[in-house]
Design an enzyme around this catalytic site. Sequence first.
Site, mmCIF file in Angstrom:
data_model
loop_
_atom_site.group_PDB
_atom_site.id
_atom_site.type_symbol
_atom_site.label_atom_id
_atom_site.label_comp_id
_atom_site.label_asym_id
_atom_site.label_seq_id
_atom_site.Cartn_x
_atom_site.Cartn_y
_atom_site.Cartn_z
ATOM 1 C CD GLU A 265 -2.733 -1.243 2.602
ATOM 2 O OE1 GLU A 265 -2.729 -0.250 3.284
ATOM 3 O OE2 GLU A 265 -3.559 -2.129 2.772
ATOM 4 C CG HIS A 286 -5.659 0.207 5.096
ATOM 5 N ND1 HIS A 286 -4.544 -0.103 5.237
ATOM 6 C CD2 HIS A 286 -6.400 0.116 6.475
ATOM 7 C CE1 HIS A 286 -4.482 -0.906 6.331
ATOM 8 N NE2 HIS A 286 -5.579 -0.615 7.024
#
Length: 313
Positions: A265, A286
């Site tokens: 990420e 997220h």
Amino acid sequence: MADIVISEFMDEEAIREGLAGFDVLYDPKLVDDSDRLAGAVGQARALIVRNRTQVRAPLLAAAPRLSAIGRLGVGLDNIDVDACSARDIAVFPATGANDVSVAEYVIATAMLLLRGAYASTLEVIAGRWPRNALIGREIMGKRLGLVGFGSIARETGKRAAALGMRVTAFDPYVPAGSSAWSQPWGSVEARPLDALLSESDVVSLHVPLTPETRNLIDAAAIARMRNNAILINAARGGVVDEAALAGALRNGRLGGAALDVFAAEPVDADRGAVFAECPNLVLTPHIAGVTEESNVRVSWVTVEAVRKHLSGV
């Protein structure tokens, strides 16, 4: 230099009121500038982070006075906990503060994927009427399989039971005789992982990323699931083999999936291309545990823990 460094976003009122009297550097852009972050923590006694700041040997070496780390969330895979323990650096996760947000995300996403009716806006605008193609499924009567049965999973199960779902769970760390299996909202059946995967209409993951859980849901695990099952991962990236999941969706081996967390990420365009042309797939950045309300709760839990630690309370 700052006594407390905050490298990612949080509720600013919590900073002003909860950390009044401390010299605080609040700069959410620090997470993307490792050199500037390393310089900022030189005299810091506390560091507050979310999940993107990597608190590992280089950053810890740059912070010789560090005695506390506040984690705006619960996962600790971005923090070298062993190294912190060796230096007597206290680590404070915001346990419980975002449970409701994640649980609501899981249930809302399960309903969206089961029903399958919400991607028709452009077709309706264009004058098409794809009604027959959008006959989906109800959530009532479906079986929810929770992989992991901690506090977030229990909040998820509570909401699922209220909607008429049957709730089962796999968690090797919750003993068979534990009272956790008898919740105020109903009993939860403990199942082995293979059985849970093969029996559940919706599988929701609630485990940390560890050597044991990395790629826990791989091609073999997906093959055990029902062809029309829904998989939701709002726990930790790396628990799901993303390429295997994408292949299963494209091949019609799953009814749908939602990923809020990823092995790397933020996801760049090259990694995102793995999911191209996958049907009934929801990808979010997220964000499952972050709402306006949870951001306030998480921020206050964290600043209070850090303040008490630095004040010796």
